[in-house]
Design a protein around this motif. Structure first.
Motif, PDB file in Angstrom:
ATOM      1  N   PHE A 157      -0.002  -0.895  12.262  1.00 52.60           N
ATOM      2  CA  PHE A 157      -0.769  -1.447  11.149  1.00 52.60           C
ATOM      3  C   PHE A 157      -0.058  -2.691  10.635  1.00 52.60           C
TER       4      PHE A 157
ATOM      5  N   GLU B  91       4.646  -0.372  10.798  1.00 51.26           N
ATOM      6  CA  GLU B  91       4.023  -1.380   9.948  1.00 51.26           C
ATOM      7  C   GLU B  91       4.667  -2.729  10.242  1.00 51.26           C
TER       8      GLU B  91
ATOM      9  N   GLU C 232      -9.154   2.256   6.502  1.00 46.77           N
ATOM     10  CA  GLU C 232      -8.104   3.149   6.992  1.00 46.77           C
ATOM     11  C   GLU C 232      -8.653   4.108   8.039  1.00 46.77           C
TER      12      GLU C 232
ATOM     13  N   ASN D 112      -9.167   1.123  13.469  1.00 40.53           N
ATOM     14  CA  ASN D 112      -9.727   1.711  12.257  1.00 40.53           C
ATOM     15  C   ASN D 112     -11.204   1.379  12.085  1.00 40.53           C
TER      16      ASN D 112
ATOM     17  N   ARG E 279      -0.439  12.283   0.239  1.00 45.84           N
ATOM     18  CA  ARG E 279      -0.239  11.425  -0.917  1.00 45.84           C
ATOM     19  C   ARG E 279       0.078  12.270  -2.134  1.00 45.84           C
TER      20      ARG E 279
ATOM     21  N   SER F 269       3.912   5.559  14.210  1.00 45.49           N
ATOM     22  CA  SER F 269       3.177   4.584  13.404  1.00 45.49           C
ATOM     23  C   SER F 269       4.167   3.577  12.849  1.00 45.49           C
TER      24      SER F 269
ATOM     25  N   PRO G 296      -4.945  -2.653   7.480  1.00 44.00           N
ATOM     26  CA  PRO G 296      -5.362  -1.670   6.460  1.00 44.00           C
ATOM     27  C   PRO G 296      -6.414  -2.200   5.504  1.00 44.00           C
ATOM     28  N   GLU G 297      -6.455  -3.520   5.294  1.00 44.20           N
ATOM     29  CA  GLU G 297      -7.426  -4.088   4.369  1.00 44.20           C
ATOM     30  C   GLU G 297      -8.857  -3.936   4.877  1.00 44.20           C
TER      31      GLU G 297
ATOM     32  N   LEU H 255      -5.210   9.761  12.493  1.00 45.07           N
ATOM     33  CA  LEU H 255      -3.947   9.030  12.418  1.00 45.07           C
ATOM     34  C   LEU H 255      -2.772   9.952  12.740  1.00 45.07           C
TER      35      LEU H 255
ATOM     36  N   HIS I 163       3.016   8.464   8.667  1.00 44.67           N
ATOM     37  CA  HIS I 163       1.559   8.637   8.665  1.00 44.67           C
ATOM     38  C   HIS I 163       1.150  10.099   8.588  1.00 44.67           C
TER      39      HIS I 163
ATOM     40  N   ARG J 229      -8.992   7.784   9.587  1.00 42.76           N
ATOM     41  CA  ARG J 229      -8.980   9.107   8.969  1.00 42.76           C
ATOM     42  C   ARG J 229      -7.629   9.784   9.198  1.00 42.76           C
ATOM     43  N   PRO J 230      -7.055  10.442   8.171  1.00 48.48           N
ATOM     44  CA  PRO J 230      -5.740  11.069   8.313  1.00 48.48           C
ATOM     45  C   PRO J 230      -5.659  12.035   9.497  1.00 48.48           C
TER      46      PRO J 230
END
Length: 321
Positions: A35, A185, A171, A125, A300, A183, A167-168, A177, A296, A173-174
């Motif tokens: 990402f 960044e 996303e 995504n 949260r 994963s 990501p903008e 992912l 990932h 789906r968890p």
């Protein structure tokens, strides 16, 4: 034949390059999700790694029409376009042969062509969820099964799945992912010297790609030897129980769901140790790969606004104390 930008000449993006090398050593890792910002070298790095790897037996590689081939061929690199249909991906009945000769024949899809190499999906995504789910199932099993229109076909589909996205733009789906092994960044470099060096290397490559490749040939050979050594040593790398306990304690501390994270953490740490030429996996190997193996897979926490990477680093510090 188009020359690929040398993998060794990519400036910065160390986490991405390390994740790709780990996946090249042990395909069981389960692929890599990248990402980050546009124009940060994501697709360039994957293409460069595929071009760097030694040719493989044609019988182990992807095929275009199902006809057996002999000799050596380059490692397959297949781009999966966003608009690809399920038939295009998995394969389907060859309508031309069915109508012209009255023969039911299989027309291989992108999964067949990627066998033995890399399947790359830019903006994964934005891909339809059922296609992503299908890809992850095949990547995990190493086999594609097609049963439709009276056909029943099985063929090997062992490839390293690489996904990238911004990501903008939405996303992943968890649940999907989570099934990517690693994963990472990537961000646009902010250091002036690094940005200038990137410009210099890109300009040199665009002007004289062959000459630029020759300059980096020694570094490419060194990287290739590192990968070959890692693959050869992987099975013999020792993983002490104390290190496994450390990995499990880390997963418990950060609240990683399921055991997939721990398994990936174990495999990635072993692959990294093999790349480093180490005979034994250490806690440092676990700490190095932990962010890419776990970030990932964390739920949260509404009471903790810090990012996943920060939570993992904080847990590592607490365990080391």
């Amino acid at each position: 034949m188009r020359v690929s930008f040398p993998f060794s000449a990519i400036v910065g993006q160390d986490d991405m390059k390390r994740a790709l090398l780990i996946a090249a050593v042990d395909a069981r890792i389960g692929g890599v999700m990248v990402f980050g910002d546009r124009g940060t070298g994501k697709s360039t790095a994957v293409r460069a790694l595929a071009a760097l790897l030694p040719s493989i037996s044609a019988t182990d590689a992807g095929y275009q029409d199902g006809t057996p081939r002999k000799g050596k061929v380059p490692v397959p690199f297949v781009d999966l376009p966003l608009g690809a249909t399920e038939d295009r991906v998995v394969g389907a009945l060859d309508l031309e042969r069915a109508l012209g000769a009255g023969v039911k024949a299989f027309e291989p899809g992108l999964l067949a062509r990627a066998n033995g190499g890399f399947l790359y999906i830019d903006e994964v995504n934005l891909l339809e969820d059922h296609i992503v789910d299908l890809l992850l199932d095949v990547a995990a099993s190493g086999e594609n099964v097609v049963e439709r229109e009276g056909l029943s076909v099985r063929h090997p589909a062992r490839f390293v799945l690489i996904g990238s996205g911004n990501p903008e733009e939405g996303e992943l789906r968890p649940q999907l992912l989570d099934r990517f092994g690693l994963s990472v960044e990537v961000r646009t470099p902010q250091e002036l010297a690094q940005r200038v060096e990137i410009l210099k290397r890109c300009d040199a490559f665009e002007r004289e790609p062959d000459a630029f490749g020759a300059v980096w040939a020694r570094h490419e050979r060194r990287t290739l030897k590192t990968i070959a050594r890692g693959r050869a040593a992987l099975a013999d790398v020792e993983l002490p129980e104390a290190v496994l306990i450390f990995a499990s304690r880390l997963c418990i501390a950060v609240g990683a769901d399921g055991l997939r994270g721990e398994l990936t953490l174990m495999r990635a740490a072993r692959a990294l140790a093999a790349l480093d030429g180490a005979a034994v996996v250490t806690q440092q190997h676990i700490a190095t790969v932990a962010p890419m193996a776990l970030r990932h897979r964390l739920r949260r926490n509404v009471l903790d606004e810090t990012g996943s990477t920060v939570r993992i680093e904080r847990a590592l510090e607490e365990l080391a104390a």
